[in-house]
Scaffold this motif. Structure first.
Motif, PDB file in Angstrom:
ATOM      1  N   PHE A 187      11.371   2.513  -7.129  1.00 43.57           N
ATOM      2  CA  PHE A 187      10.116   2.285  -7.842  1.00 43.57           C
ATOM      3  C   PHE A 187       9.503   0.923  -7.497  1.00 43.57           C
ATOM      4  N   PRO A 188      10.283  -0.181  -7.518  1.00 42.51           N
ATOM      5  CA  PRO A 188       9.697  -1.464  -7.084  1.00 42.51           C
ATOM      6  C   PRO A 188       9.206  -1.420  -5.637  1.00 42.51           C
ATOM      7  N   ALA A 189       9.934  -0.704  -4.776  1.00 40.86           N
ATOM      8  CA  ALA A 189       9.505  -0.591  -3.385  1.00 40.86           C
ATOM      9  C   ALA A 189       8.157   0.122  -3.282  1.00 40.86           C
ATOM     10  N   ALA A 190       7.977   1.156  -4.100  1.00 35.81           N
ATOM     11  CA  ALA A 190       6.707   1.875  -4.109  1.00 35.81           C
ATOM     12  C   ALA A 190       5.572   0.961  -4.565  1.00 35.81           C
ATOM     13  N   LEU A 191       5.838   0.147  -5.581  1.00 36.06           N
ATOM     14  CA  LEU A 191       4.822  -0.800  -6.047  1.00 36.06           C
ATOM     15  C   LEU A 191       4.468  -1.803  -4.951  1.00 36.06           C
ATOM     16  N   LEU A 192       5.476  -2.254  -4.203  1.00 35.57           N
ATOM     17  CA  LEU A 192       5.218  -3.173  -3.093  1.00 35.57           C
ATOM     18  C   LEU A 192       4.376  -2.518  -2.006  1.00 35.57           C
ATOM     19  N   PHE A 193       4.642  -1.259  -1.738  1.00 39.38           N
ATOM     20  CA  PHE A 193       3.866  -0.540  -0.732  1.00 39.38           C
ATOM     21  C   PHE A 193       2.394  -0.430  -1.141  1.00 39.38           C
ATOM     22  N   VAL A 194       2.142  -0.061  -2.394  1.00 39.96           N
ATOM     23  CA  VAL A 194       0.742   0.107  -2.799  1.00 39.96           C
ATOM     24  C   VAL A 194       0.035  -1.252  -2.871  1.00 39.96           C
ATOM     25  N   ALA A 195       0.746  -2.267  -3.372  1.00 40.00           N
ATOM     26  CA  ALA A 195       0.149  -3.603  -3.429  1.00 40.00           C
ATOM     27  C   ALA A 195      -0.090  -4.135  -2.014  1.00 40.00           C
ATOM     28  N   GLY A 196       0.894  -3.962  -1.141  1.00 44.13           N
ATOM     29  CA  GLY A 196       0.757  -4.409   0.235  1.00 44.13           C
ATOM     30  C   GLY A 196      -0.351  -3.676   0.970  1.00 44.13           C
ATOM     31  N   GLY A 197      -0.484  -2.379   0.694  1.00 42.34           N
ATOM     32  CA  GLY A 197      -1.538  -1.609   1.337  1.00 42.34           C
ATOM     33  C   GLY A 197      -2.915  -2.142   1.004  1.00 42.34           C
ATOM     34  N   ILE A 198      -3.117  -2.492  -0.268  1.00 38.86           N
ATOM     35  CA  ILE A 198      -4.417  -3.015  -0.700  1.00 38.86           C
ATOM     36  C   ILE A 198      -4.646  -4.427  -0.175  1.00 38.86           C
ATOM     37  N   LEU A 199      -3.656  -5.291  -0.335  1.00 40.45           N
ATOM     38  CA  LEU A 199      -3.820  -6.688   0.071  1.00 40.45           C
ATOM     39  C   LEU A 199      -3.975  -6.847   1.586  1.00 40.45           C
ATOM     40  N   LEU A 200      -3.143  -6.153   2.340  1.00 46.90           N
ATOM     41  CA  LEU A 200      -3.242  -6.259   3.798  1.00 46.90           C
ATOM     42  C   LEU A 200      -4.524  -5.616   4.317  1.00 46.90           C
ATOM     43  N   ARG A 201      -4.956  -4.554   3.660  1.00 51.24           N
ATOM     44  CA  ARG A 201      -6.206  -3.927   4.056  1.00 51.24           C
ATOM     45  C   ARG A 201      -7.373  -4.900   3.878  1.00 51.24           C
ATOM     46  N   GLU A 202      -7.392  -5.599   2.752  1.00 50.94           N
ATOM     47  CA  GLU A 202      -8.434  -6.565   2.487  1.00 50.94           C
ATOM     48  C   GLU A 202      -8.397  -7.708   3.514  1.00 50.94           C
ATOM     49  N   LYS A 203      -7.176  -8.097   3.887  1.00 48.20           N
ATOM     50  CA  LYS A 203      -7.016  -9.208   4.839  1.00 48.20           C
ATOM     51  C   LYS A 203      -7.435  -8.802   6.253  1.00 48.20           C
ATOM     52  N   ILE A 204      -7.051  -7.577   6.632  1.00 44.85           N
ATOM     53  CA  ILE A 204      -7.328  -7.112   7.996  1.00 44.85           C
ATOM     54  C   ILE A 204      -8.794  -6.737   8.189  1.00 44.85           C
TER      55      ILE A 204
END
Length: 207
Positions: A187-204
């Protein structure tokens, strides 16, 4: 609040509707491939892990679909509401739909006389399905390619069929063995994936 409701409603009507219909069709067809009657705990878990898992891919992967069109992306960036807030609204809706689908699967098995511990199987199914869907969400977010998100999540599912022992606590199909301690890792890994997907998308792509 009203503008967020409008944004969520617009997404469902214009882009997400076909994916919801596909998920509904997928669930309705399950009766042709699976038995929901008189299942034991391991068999009920197998239904959720081998079939229900795909609903996470169907519901979470396409959440960045509108922004695949660069012109639409730039238009939305010019508006008052930040894109990351729109992503969170869509994610919230997808999680609600996912919870409903899991509940319907379990209710169908219960009505068929199956025996399992509801809370345990619901939480385990949600974590596992959410984790698998978050992989597709992450990949589609950072690549801006929905198809790559689908492919990566499906490949991860297939790898688990023969290589689950190499993935440790992040392996699928653990509930069928009666193991649920993966929840505190997955579950924490899933939260990291969704958070990372949004944050990295914004950065890229945010520039």
């Amino acid at each position: 609040m009203e503008k967020y409701l409008r944004a969520g409603s617009s997404f469902v009507r214009r882009q997400y509707g076909p994916h919801l219909l596909l998920t509904l069709l997928f669930c309705m067809m399950s009766g042709f491939f699976l038995s929901f009657r008189n299942l034991g705990p391991d068999q009920a878990a197998k239904v959720m892990e081998m079939y229900g898992a795909f609903t996470g891919i169907l519901l979470l992967t396409p959440l960045f679909l509108p922004e695949q069109n660069r012109e639409i992306w730039l238009l939305k960036e010019s508006k008052e509401t930040p894109l990351w807030k729109l992503y969170l609204i869509r994610l919230f809706l997808a999680i609600i739909f996912l919870a409903v689908v899991i509940t319907l699967f379990l209710q169908r098995m219960k009505q068929g006389g199956s025996q399992f511990e509801w809370k345990e199987l619901w939480i385990g199914s949600f974590c596992e399905i959410f984790f698998l869907g978050s992989i597709g969400f992450f990949v589609s977010g950072i690549t801006n390619q929905i198809i790559l998100g689908y492919m990566t999540a499906v490949i991860y599912f297939m790898v688990n069929i023969g290589g689950a022992k190499y993935l440790g606590k992040f392996a699928l199909f653990q509930m069928v063995k009666g193991t649920y301690d993966f929840i505190i890792f997955m579950f924490p890994a899933a939260l990291l994936f969704v958070a990372g997907g949004i944050l990295l998308r914004e950065k890229i792509y945010g520039a």
